[in-house]
Design an enzyme around this catalytic site. Sequence first.
Site, PDB file in Angstrom:
ATOM      1  N   GLY A   1      12.430 -10.617  39.860  1.00  0.00           N
ATOM      2  CA  GLY A   1      12.323 -12.065  39.869  1.00  0.00           C
ATOM      3  C   GLY A   1      12.778 -12.690  38.557  1.00  0.00           C
ATOM      4  O   GLY A   1      13.176 -13.864  38.528  1.00  0.00           O
TER       5      GLY A   1
ATOM      6  N   GLU B   1      16.447 -12.906  38.902  1.00  0.00           N
ATOM      7  CA  GLU B   1      16.703 -13.901  39.961  1.00  0.00           C
ATOM      8  C   GLU B   1      16.530 -15.322  39.420  1.00  0.00           C
ATOM      9  O   GLU B   1      17.296 -16.221  39.765  1.00  0.00           O
ATOM     10  CB  GLU B   1      15.753 -13.657  41.145  1.00  0.00           C
ATOM     11  CG  GLU B   1      16.082 -12.365  41.883  1.00  0.00           C
ATOM     12  CD  GLU B   1      15.094 -12.069  42.995  1.00  0.00           C
ATOM     13  OE1 GLU B   1      13.912 -11.805  42.672  1.00  0.00           O
ATOM     14  OE2 GLU B   1      15.482 -12.110  44.169  1.00  0.00           O
TER      15      GLU B   1
ATOM     16  N   GLU C   1      13.430  -3.935  42.559  1.00  0.00           N
ATOM     17  CA  GLU C   1      12.396  -4.094  43.594  1.00  0.00           C
ATOM     18  C   GLU C   1      12.304  -2.896  44.529  1.00  0.00           C
ATOM     19  O   GLU C   1      11.235  -2.583  45.056  1.00  0.00           O
ATOM     20  CB  GLU C   1      12.667  -5.368  44.420  1.00  0.00           C
ATOM     21  CG  GLU C   1      12.309  -6.672  43.724  1.00  0.00           C
ATOM     22  CD  GLU C   1      13.434  -7.213  42.853  1.00  0.00           C
ATOM     23  OE1 GLU C   1      14.376  -6.449  42.522  1.00  0.00           O
ATOM     24  OE2 GLU C   1      13.367  -8.400  42.488  1.00  0.00           O
TER      25      GLU C   1
END
Length: 702
Positions: A102, A105, A125
Site C-alpha cells: 500500500g 500504491e 502482498e
Amino acid sequence: MSDAVLRSSQGRIGILTINNPPVNALAAAVRDGIKAGIEAMGADPAIEAIVLIGGGRTFIAGADIREFGKPPSGANLNDVIATIENCPKIVVAALHGTPLGGGLETALGAHYRVSLKSTRVGLPEVHLGLLPGAGGTQRLPRLAGAKYALDAMISGRHIPAPEAQSKGIIDALVDGASQEELLKGAIAHAEMLVAQKAPRVRVQDRKVTLESPDLFETTKKDIARRARGFKAPWSIIECVRAAAEAKSFDEGIKRERELFVELLTSSESAAQRHYFFAEREAAKVKDVPAETKQGEIKSAGIIGAGTMGGGIAMNFANAGIPVTILEAEQAALDRGLKTIRTNYENTAKRGGMKAEDVEKRMALITPTLSYDGLKDCDVVIEAVFETMEVKEAVFKKLDAVAKPGAILATNTSGLDVNQIASYTKRPQDVIGMHFFSPANVMKLLENVRGKATSKETIATVMSLSKRIGKIPVLVGVCEGFVGNRMLRMRGIQAAYMLEEGALPQQIDKVVFDYGFPMGPFAMSDLAGNDVGWRIRQGKKEKEKRNVRYTGYIADAICELGRFGQKTGAGYYKYNLPDRTPVPDPEVEKIIEETSKKLGITRRAFTDQEILERCFYPMVNEGAKILEEGMAQRALDIDVIWVNGYGWPVYRGGPMWWADNVVGLKTIHDALLKYRDLTGDPFWEPAALLKRLVAEGKKFASV
Ligand code: 3HC
Ligand code: NAI
C-alpha cells in the site's frame, strides 16, 4: 487532528510527513491524515505543490497488516489515493527505505516519484496471500508494462531504485543517503515542476503495454509448480488481465477489489499473515529481554568439515565473518574445502554470485588441523560424528583452548546438549545450534537452550542467527528437539499404514496434495534409507516388546540395497539422472509379504484417514512439546515446520492449522477414536490438548 501525518511547508511547497513508527504502516489515522492533508493543501492558495514523505527510516511500508480481519475504520485507501491523484496541486512522493505494498500504491497515486538510490520498492502482498488491493495491479502495468508488473507482483521482490527508475516507476533519483537530503531534493524537484508548469500526470490515464497476447497463459504455465496451492498469484494474473482488457480504469479497479476481498477472507491469507508475525515473534525470547548484553562475534570456528560443517562455514563466509574449520585429518579437510569451493562455483555458474566473489568467500575460510587455530574464535560450532564419545573428546579439547566467553555450540541432531555442556567448565556458554541440511540453503535454525545456557549466550546466538541469514527458533533439550520429534510421529504412522494396506505412493500423494514438496517415502529416498536403518540396528528396537516396531518394511527395503535415489531405488525406482519417483511393483510385493508375515490383513485406506494419521499425531506431539515448555509458543512450532520441513505456509504450520482449520476438538476426538480402535497408547491425547478442548481454547492462548 492526530499527529500521524504532520503538515508543514517550505516556501510554496506543502510537506506531509508520515509519522507512524516503526515502518509508517497505513493505519486508519495515517490514511485519514493523508487525505485531510492533501485536501487542505490542495485548497490552500499559498501552496503550489505538495511533497509526501515518510518520517524516520522509511516511506510507508504498506497497509497495517494488524488491521486486516478487523472491522473497517478510517478512510478507505483507494479513496485516499484517488484524493492524491485528483489533487489540483502537483503531488510528489519522496521515497526512502522500503515503500512496499500500500505504500508504493500510495506513491503511484502521486503525480511524480523521486527517491534515494538506496530505496527498494515493491508489491509483496503475495507473501501475505494477498494482491495489491489499492490500485497496484492496475497502475504498475501502466508504468512498467504487463510482463514486468506480473513478475514483480508474483515474486513480491524488493526492486532497487535504479531498476525502478529504468522501468518508469520512479521519475528521478535524489543525491544523498538521508531522509533530510531526500526531503531537500524532493522540494527542489517540486519547485522545478512548478516553474516548468509541468502537468499533473495521473498514472490511471496511461495505457497498459501488453507484450504478447498469450502473456497470461504462459505466465500460468511458468508458475504452475511454484505457485501450487497458493491462491494469490493466480488472482494477480486475473487483475493484470483486467488492467489490459477492461474498458476503463474503474472497471479494472472493481475487479481488483473483488479479488482482493476474496483473498482477504481466505484461510490461506489468514495463515500467511499469521506466519508473517510468527517469524518475527519467534526471534524473541520471553525471559531474555531485548536489552540483554550480547557478545560481539567477529570470527567463528567450525569443527568437522563434513556435510554439515561445510555448509555452516559457508553461512559465515557469506555474511563476511572469517571462519576457521578444524578437521581430524588432512584428507577430510581437503575434501570439505573442495566441496565448499564447488558449491560456490556452481552458484557463480548459475549467475547467483560474481566469479570474483567465490575467491573472496574462500579467502574468509581458514583450514586447520590444530585446536590452537580456534583459540581466538568468538563462537565455535561443532559438527563432528554423532556419538557422545566423539563429542566428549571434542568439547574437552575445545574447553581447554577456547577464549573465555566464547560461545561453544553443537550441531547435534539428537544428543543431550546438557551432557555435552557437562564436558566443559563453562556450561553457561554452551548451546545447541541445530542447522538443517543443506546447511547453506535451509533457513531454519533450532537453537537449543541447555539448562545452564546463559541469557547472554542465547541473546548473542539468536541475533547471530539472523546475521548469517537464518530464521532462528529457540527450543529446549528433548529427543529430536521440536522438528524431528514431531516428524517421528508422522514416520511411525506412515510405516504402520504401509503394513496395514496403504502403498508409499498413496501416502505420499496425500502429503504432497496437502502442500508439502514431497511425501515421507519420497523424502526418505532422497535423504537415504540407510541412515535410519543403521540407527535401528544400533537400537535393537525390535526387541522392545512393548512398542510396535516401525522398521519391518524399511529394513526389508534396505536389505535389498535400496537406499533411495543414490542407488537408483528405494521405496520407488528412479531412472537416474531423472529423480522422479516411479512406483515399483517389487516394492508392493515386499510390502504385501511383510503384512502377511506379520499376520495383518491388508485393507483399503481413504485419503482422509491417511491425512489424519499423518498429521494429527504431530499436532498431539506439538501439544506435549508446548506443555513441557520445549517450545515457547505454538507459533514457534509453526515457524519450525514451515522453514525446516516444507509445511505449506498457506496452511500456517501444524499448530495454526489445528487451531483454525481443523479445530482442536476434532483432532482430540479423532485421537480417541484411533486409540479405541487400536488400543495403542500412542493415540492418547496430550494433557494440554484435553484441557484446551475442555476450556474451548486454542494453542495460541498458551
Ligand atoms: N503492518 C503492521 N506491522 C508491520 C508492518 C505492516 N505492514 N510491517 C512491519 N511491521 C512491524 C513488524 O511486525 C515489526 O513489529 P515488532 O517490532 O513488534 O516485531 C516491526 O514493524 C518492524 O518490522 P521488521 O522487524 O520486519 O523490520 P525490518 O526492518 O526487518 O523490515 C520491512 C522492514 C521490510 C518493512 C518488513 O517489516 C516488511 O516486509 N513488512 C511488510 C511489508 C508488506 O508486506 N507490505 C504490504 C502490506 S499488505 C498491503 O499493503 C495491502 C495493500 O495492497 C492494500
Ligand atoms: P559427516 O560425517 O558428513 O561429517 C562429520 C565430519 O566430522 C567428518 O568430516 C569427520 O572427518 C569429522 N570429524 C569426526 N570426528 C572429528 C574430530 N574428533 N575432530 C574433528 N573432526 C572430526 O556428518 P554430518 O552429517 O555433517 O553431521 C555432523 C553433525 O551434524 C552430527 O552431529 C549430526 O547429527 C548433525 N546433523 C546432521 C544433519 C544431516 O542432515 N546430515 C542435520 C543436522 C545435524
